[in-house]
Motif scaffolding. Structure first.
Motif, PDB file in Angstrom:
ATOM      1  N   GLN A  39       0.713  -1.237  -0.045  1.00 36.07           N
ATOM      2  CA  GLN A  39      -0.091   0.158  -0.276  1.00 36.07           C
ATOM      3  C   GLN A  39       0.833   1.373  -0.248  1.00 36.07           C
ATOM      4  OE1 GLN A  39      -3.187   0.708   3.026  1.00 36.07           O
ATOM      5  NE2 GLN A  39      -3.659   2.209   2.278  1.00 36.07           N
ATOM      6  N   ASP A  65      -4.226  -0.930  -2.482  1.00 37.96           N
ATOM      7  CA  ASP A  65      -5.491   0.084  -1.310  1.00 37.96           C
ATOM      8  C   ASP A  65      -6.130  -1.107  -1.008  1.00 37.96           C
ATOM      9  OD1 ASP A  65      -6.426   0.377   0.987  1.00 37.96           O
ATOM     10  OD2 ASP A  65      -7.096   2.362   0.406  1.00 37.96           O
ATOM     11  N   THR A  95      -4.825  -4.705   8.435  1.00 38.40           N
ATOM     12  CA  THR A  95      -4.817  -3.879   9.104  1.00 38.40           C
ATOM     13  C   THR A  95      -6.082  -3.969  10.648  1.00 38.40           C
ATOM     14  OG1 THR A  95      -5.262  -0.968  10.006  1.00 38.40           O
ATOM     15  CG2 THR A  95      -7.599  -2.732   9.654  1.00 38.40           C
ATOM     16  N   ARG A  97      -6.514  -2.350  13.882  1.00 38.93           N
ATOM     17  CA  ARG A  97      -7.255  -0.626  15.130  1.00 38.93           C
ATOM     18  C   ARG A  97      -7.370  -1.207  16.590  1.00 38.93           C
ATOM     19  NH1 ARG A  97      -8.704   3.680  10.650  1.00 38.93           N
ATOM     20  NH2 ARG A  97      -7.838   3.621   9.560  1.00 38.93           N
ATOM     21  N   GLN A 111     -13.265   0.651   8.611  1.00 31.76           N
ATOM     22  CA  GLN A 111     -11.764   0.474   7.513  1.00 31.76           C
ATOM     23  C   GLN A 111     -11.173  -1.223   7.814  1.00 31.76           C
ATOM     24  OE1 GLN A 111      -9.963   2.060   5.366  1.00 31.76           O
ATOM     25  NE2 GLN A 111     -11.470   3.873   5.427  1.00 31.76           N
ATOM     26  N   THR A 112     -11.336  -1.240   9.661  1.00 31.90           N
ATOM     27  CA  THR A 112     -11.285  -2.978   9.882  1.00 31.90           C
ATOM     28  C   THR A 112     -12.042  -4.029   9.307  1.00 31.90           C
ATOM     29  OG1 THR A 112     -10.439  -2.049  12.170  1.00 31.90           O
ATOM     30  CG2 THR A 112     -11.310  -4.170  12.115  1.00 31.90           C
ATOM     31  N   VAL A 115     -10.654  -3.905   5.235  1.00 29.42           N
ATOM     32  CA  VAL A 115      -9.413  -4.317   5.384  1.00 29.42           C
ATOM     33  C   VAL A 115      -9.405  -6.438   5.960  1.00 29.42           C
ATOM     34  CG1 VAL A 115      -6.660  -4.677   5.221  1.00 29.42           C
ATOM     35  CG2 VAL A 115      -7.687  -2.340   5.119  1.00 29.42           C
ATOM     36  N   ASN A 116      -9.323  -6.248   6.724  1.00 30.24           N
ATOM     37  CA  ASN A 116      -9.309  -7.846   7.311  1.00 30.24           C
ATOM     38  C   ASN A 116     -10.720  -8.533   7.272  1.00 30.24           C
ATOM     39  OD1 ASN A 116      -7.629  -6.600   8.755  1.00 30.24           O
ATOM     40  ND2 ASN A 116      -8.711  -6.786  10.127  1.00 30.24           N
ATOM     41  N   TYR A 156     -10.742  -5.773  15.992  1.00 32.66           N
ATOM     42  CA  TYR A 156      -9.844  -6.940  15.559  1.00 32.66           C
ATOM     43  C   TYR A 156     -10.034  -7.913  15.813  1.00 32.66           C
ATOM     44  CZ  TYR A 156      -5.286  -8.866  13.998  1.00 32.66           C
ATOM     45  OH  TYR A 156      -4.505  -8.998  12.957  1.00 32.66           O
TER      46      TYR A 156
END
Length: 247
Positions: A39, A65, A95, A97, A111-112, A115-116, A156
Protein backbone atom coordinates in the motif's frame (compact mmCIF):
# COMPACT_ATOMS: atom_id res chain seq x y z
CA UNK A 1 14.86 -24.63 -4.40
CA UNK A 2 11.99 -27.13 -4.39
CA UNK A 3 9.81 -27.48 -7.46
CA UNK A 4 6.53 -28.46 -5.76
CA UNK A 5 4.89 -25.26 -7.05
CA UNK A 6 6.79 -24.93 -10.32
CA UNK A 7 4.93 -22.80 -12.88
CA UNK A 8 2.25 -21.84 -10.35
CA UNK A 9 1.34 -18.17 -9.97
CA UNK A 10 0.67 -16.83 -6.49
CA UNK A 11 -0.78 -13.52 -5.35
CA UNK A 12 0.08 -12.44 -1.80
CA UNK A 13 -1.68 -9.34 -0.51
CA UNK A 14 0.32 -7.23 1.93
CA UNK A 15 3.50 -8.99 0.89
CA UNK A 16 6.06 -6.25 1.43
CA UNK A 17 7.03 -6.99 5.03
CA UNK A 18 6.73 -9.29 8.00
CA UNK A 19 4.61 -12.40 7.57
CA UNK A 20 3.50 -11.42 4.06
CA UNK A 21 7.07 -11.05 2.82
CA UNK A 22 8.06 -14.37 4.38
CA UNK A 23 5.12 -16.07 2.65
CA UNK A 24 5.99 -14.56 -0.72
CA UNK A 25 9.61 -15.68 -0.39
CA UNK A 26 8.69 -19.19 0.76
CA UNK A 27 6.27 -19.73 -2.13
CA UNK A 28 9.01 -18.62 -4.52
CA UNK A 29 11.43 -21.08 -2.88
CA UNK A 30 8.88 -23.80 -3.68
CA UNK A 31 8.92 -22.76 -7.33
CA UNK A 32 6.01 -20.31 -7.64
CA UNK A 33 6.07 -17.01 -9.47
CA UNK A 34 4.77 -14.36 -7.07
CA UNK A 35 2.89 -11.10 -7.28
CA UNK A 36 2.78 -9.19 -4.02
CA UNK A 37 0.74 -6.14 -3.16
CA UNK A 38 1.72 -3.22 -1.00
CA UNK A 39 0.00 0.00 0.00
CA UNK A 40 2.70 2.51 0.90
CA UNK A 41 6.34 1.42 0.84
CA UNK A 42 7.30 0.71 -2.77
CA UNK A 43 11.00 0.32 -2.01
CA UNK A 44 10.37 -2.38 0.56
CA UNK A 45 8.02 -4.23 -1.78
CA UNK A 46 10.51 -4.04 -4.64
CA UNK A 47 13.21 -5.40 -2.35
CA UNK A 48 11.10 -8.50 -1.68
CA UNK A 49 10.34 -8.84 -5.40
CA UNK A 50 14.04 -8.63 -6.22
CA UNK A 51 14.84 -11.32 -3.66
CA UNK A 52 12.34 -13.56 -5.45
CA UNK A 53 13.91 -12.83 -8.83
CA UNK A 54 17.30 -13.81 -7.45
CA UNK A 55 15.80 -17.23 -6.76
CA UNK A 56 15.10 -17.55 -10.46
CA UNK A 57 11.36 -16.90 -10.24
CA UNK A 58 9.28 -14.11 -11.72
CA UNK A 59 8.01 -11.44 -9.33
CA UNK A 60 6.02 -8.24 -9.40
CA UNK A 61 5.11 -5.68 -6.74
CA UNK A 62 1.78 -3.92 -7.26
CA UNK A 63 0.45 -0.99 -5.27
CA UNK A 64 -3.09 -1.78 -4.09
CA UNK A 65 -5.28 -0.40 -1.33
CA UNK A 66 -7.01 -3.52 -0.03
CA UNK A 67 -9.76 -1.32 1.34
CA UNK A 68 -10.75 -0.36 -2.21
CA UNK A 69 -12.81 -3.20 -3.72
CA UNK A 70 -12.50 -2.00 -7.31
CA UNK A 71 -8.73 -1.69 -7.03
CA UNK A 72 -8.46 -5.13 -5.48
CA UNK A 73 -10.54 -6.77 -8.21
CA UNK A 74 -8.47 -4.98 -10.86
CA UNK A 75 -5.29 -6.29 -9.23
CA UNK A 76 -6.53 -9.89 -9.20
CA UNK A 77 -7.77 -9.70 -12.78
CA UNK A 78 -4.52 -8.04 -13.81
CA UNK A 79 -2.43 -10.88 -12.44
CA UNK A 80 -4.47 -13.46 -14.35
CA UNK A 81 -4.27 -11.38 -17.52
CA UNK A 82 -0.56 -10.54 -17.43
CA UNK A 83 0.67 -13.85 -16.10
CA UNK A 84 -1.80 -16.12 -17.86
CA UNK A 85 -3.10 -17.84 -14.72
CA UNK A 86 -3.69 -17.57 -10.98
CA UNK A 87 -3.23 -20.65 -8.83
CA UNK A 88 -2.71 -19.41 -5.28
CA UNK A 89 -4.25 -16.49 -3.40
CA UNK A 90 -2.98 -15.57 0.05
CA UNK A 91 -5.19 -12.98 1.75
CA UNK A 92 -2.63 -11.54 4.13
CA UNK A 93 -3.17 -7.76 4.09
CA UNK A 94 -4.67 -6.50 7.32
CA UNK A 95 -5.12 -3.53 9.58
CA UNK A 96 -4.95 -3.39 13.36
CA UNK A 97 -7.02 -0.92 15.34
CA UNK A 98 -7.41 -1.45 19.07
CA UNK A 99 -8.62 0.44 22.09
CA UNK A 100 -11.43 0.63 24.61
CA UNK A 101 -14.68 -0.20 22.86
CA UNK A 102 -16.28 3.11 23.79
CA UNK A 103 -13.40 4.99 22.14
CA UNK A 104 -13.39 3.15 18.82
CA UNK A 105 -14.88 5.22 16.01
CA UNK A 106 -17.05 4.33 13.08
CA UNK A 107 -14.04 5.00 10.88
CA UNK A 108 -12.09 2.43 12.88
CA UNK A 109 -14.95 -0.02 12.35
CA UNK A 110 -15.36 0.65 8.63
CA UNK A 111 -11.64 0.47 7.86
CA UNK A 112 -11.14 -2.70 9.90
CA UNK A 113 -14.03 -4.50 8.25
CA UNK A 114 -13.05 -3.20 4.79
CA UNK A 115 -9.50 -4.55 4.96
CA UNK A 116 -9.80 -7.57 7.27
CA UNK A 117 -13.16 -8.96 6.12
CA UNK A 118 -14.37 -7.45 2.87
CA UNK A 119 -11.00 -7.60 1.12
CA UNK A 120 -10.51 -11.38 1.56
CA UNK A 121 -14.05 -11.94 0.29
CA UNK A 122 -13.61 -9.62 -2.70
CA UNK A 123 -10.19 -10.99 -3.63
CA UNK A 124 -11.41 -14.58 -3.32
CA UNK A 125 -14.51 -13.82 -5.40
CA UNK A 126 -12.34 -12.33 -8.13
CA UNK A 127 -9.70 -15.07 -7.93
CA UNK A 128 -12.05 -18.04 -8.36
CA UNK A 129 -13.10 -16.69 -11.75
CA UNK A 130 -9.56 -17.52 -12.89
CA UNK A 131 -8.45 -20.44 -10.72
CA UNK A 132 -8.16 -23.90 -12.23
CA UNK A 133 -8.77 -27.15 -10.37
CA UNK A 134 -6.09 -27.45 -7.73
CA UNK A 135 -6.33 -23.77 -6.83
CA UNK A 136 -5.60 -22.63 -3.30
CA UNK A 137 -7.02 -19.78 -1.20
CA UNK A 138 -5.33 -19.19 2.14
CA UNK A 139 -6.59 -16.57 4.56
CA UNK A 140 -4.33 -15.16 7.25
CA UNK A 141 -6.18 -14.56 10.49
CA UNK A 142 -4.99 -14.16 14.06
CA UNK A 143 -4.80 -16.14 17.28
CA UNK A 144 -7.00 -13.50 18.94
CA UNK A 145 -9.95 -14.79 16.91
CA UNK A 146 -10.12 -17.61 19.45
CA UNK A 147 -8.61 -16.07 22.55
CA UNK A 148 -8.37 -12.38 23.43
CA UNK A 149 -6.15 -12.06 26.49
CA UNK A 150 -6.00 -8.26 26.61
CA UNK A 151 -8.72 -5.59 26.68
CA UNK A 152 -9.18 -3.41 23.62
CA UNK A 153 -9.24 -6.16 20.99
CA UNK A 154 -12.99 -6.32 20.38
CA UNK A 155 -12.92 -4.88 16.86
CA UNK A 156 -9.82 -6.67 15.64
CA UNK A 157 -10.88 -10.01 17.14
CA UNK A 158 -14.31 -9.70 15.55
CA UNK A 159 -12.83 -9.06 12.13
CA UNK A 160 -10.49 -12.02 12.31
CA UNK A 161 -13.22 -14.31 13.65
CA UNK A 162 -15.22 -13.57 10.51
CA UNK A 163 -12.54 -15.34 8.48
CA UNK A 164 -13.42 -18.63 10.16
CA UNK A 165 -16.92 -18.56 8.68
CA UNK A 166 -15.70 -17.32 5.31
CA UNK A 167 -13.10 -20.08 5.12
CA UNK A 168 -15.50 -22.86 6.04
CA UNK A 169 -18.25 -21.70 3.68
CA UNK A 170 -15.93 -21.14 0.72
CA UNK A 171 -14.25 -24.47 1.37
CA UNK A 172 -17.62 -26.18 1.10
CA UNK A 173 -18.65 -24.21 -2.00
CA UNK A 174 -15.41 -24.58 -3.93
CA UNK A 175 -14.65 -28.18 -3.02
CA UNK A 176 -16.43 -29.59 -6.09
CA UNK A 177 -14.10 -27.44 -8.20
CA UNK A 178 -11.03 -28.89 -6.42
CA UNK A 179 -10.16 -25.47 -4.98
CA UNK A 180 -9.23 -25.58 -1.30
CA UNK A 181 -9.73 -22.75 1.18
CA UNK A 182 -7.97 -22.69 4.54
CA UNK A 183 -7.18 -20.29 7.36
CA UNK A 184 -3.86 -19.82 9.14
CA UNK A 185 -4.03 -18.09 12.51
CA UNK A 186 -0.59 -16.80 13.52
CA UNK A 187 0.20 -16.31 17.16
CA UNK A 188 2.73 -13.77 18.45
CA UNK A 189 5.23 -13.37 15.63
CA UNK A 190 8.46 -11.39 15.63
CA UNK A 191 7.81 -8.54 13.20
CA UNK A 192 8.37 -4.81 13.24
CA UNK A 193 4.75 -4.37 14.38
CA UNK A 194 5.12 -6.83 17.28
CA UNK A 195 8.81 -7.35 18.05
CA UNK A 196 9.86 -10.21 20.27
CA UNK A 197 11.78 -7.73 22.44
CA UNK A 198 8.88 -5.30 22.81
CA UNK A 199 7.53 -4.05 26.15
CA UNK A 200 4.87 -6.78 26.40
CA UNK A 201 7.02 -9.61 25.07
CA UNK A 202 7.59 -11.33 28.40
CA UNK A 203 3.86 -11.35 29.15
CA UNK A 204 2.99 -12.58 25.67
CA UNK A 205 5.62 -15.31 25.81
CA UNK A 206 4.03 -16.52 29.02
CA UNK A 207 0.69 -16.94 27.27
CA UNK A 208 2.11 -19.50 24.84
CA UNK A 209 2.88 -23.12 25.62
CA UNK A 210 6.29 -22.92 23.94
CA UNK A 211 7.29 -19.71 25.70
CA UNK A 212 8.51 -17.71 22.73
CA UNK A 213 7.44 -15.83 19.62
CA UNK A 214 7.21 -17.38 16.18
CA UNK A 215 9.37 -16.24 13.31
CA UNK A 216 7.61 -15.13 10.10
CA UNK A 217 9.13 -18.20 8.42
CA UNK A 218 7.11 -20.43 10.76
CA UNK A 219 3.87 -18.96 9.44
CA UNK A 220 5.13 -19.11 5.87
CA UNK A 221 5.90 -22.83 6.26
CA UNK A 222 2.28 -23.57 7.17
CA UNK A 223 1.05 -21.53 4.21
CA UNK A 224 3.44 -23.33 1.86
CA UNK A 225 2.16 -26.69 3.07
CA UNK A 226 -1.46 -25.69 2.44
CA UNK A 227 -0.58 -24.20 -0.94
CA UNK A 228 1.40 -27.21 -2.08
CA UNK A 229 0.45 -30.73 -3.21
CA UNK A 230 0.62 -32.17 0.32
CA UNK A 231 -2.22 -29.87 1.38
CA UNK A 232 -4.63 -31.10 -1.26
CA UNK A 233 -7.03 -32.82 1.18
CA UNK A 234 -7.35 -29.96 3.66
CA UNK A 235 -10.13 -27.45 3.15
CA UNK A 236 -12.26 -25.33 5.45
CA UNK A 237 -9.62 -25.88 8.13
CA UNK A 238 -8.10 -23.50 10.65
CA UNK A 239 -4.42 -24.03 11.38
CA UNK A 240 -3.21 -22.30 14.56
CA UNK A 241 0.49 -21.51 14.29
CA UNK A 242 0.59 -19.93 17.73
CA UNK A 243 2.96 -21.89 19.94
CA UNK A 244 0.08 -23.21 21.97
CA UNK A 245 -1.44 -19.78 22.66
CA UNK A 246 -4.92 -21.21 22.11
CA UNK A 247 -4.41 -24.32 24.25
Amino acid sequence: MSDTMMDKVALVTGGSRGIGAAIALRLAEQGADVVLTYQENKDRAETVAEQIRRQGRRAEAVRVDSGDPAALVAAVDGVASRWGRLDILVNNAGTFRAGPVEQLTMDDFEQTVAVNVRAPFVASQAAVRHMPAGGRIINIGSNVAERSPFPGFSLYSMSKSALIGLTKALGRELGPRAITVNLVNPGPTDTDMNPSDGPLAATINGLTALGHYAQPADIAAAVAFLAGPDGRYLTGATVDVDGGFSC
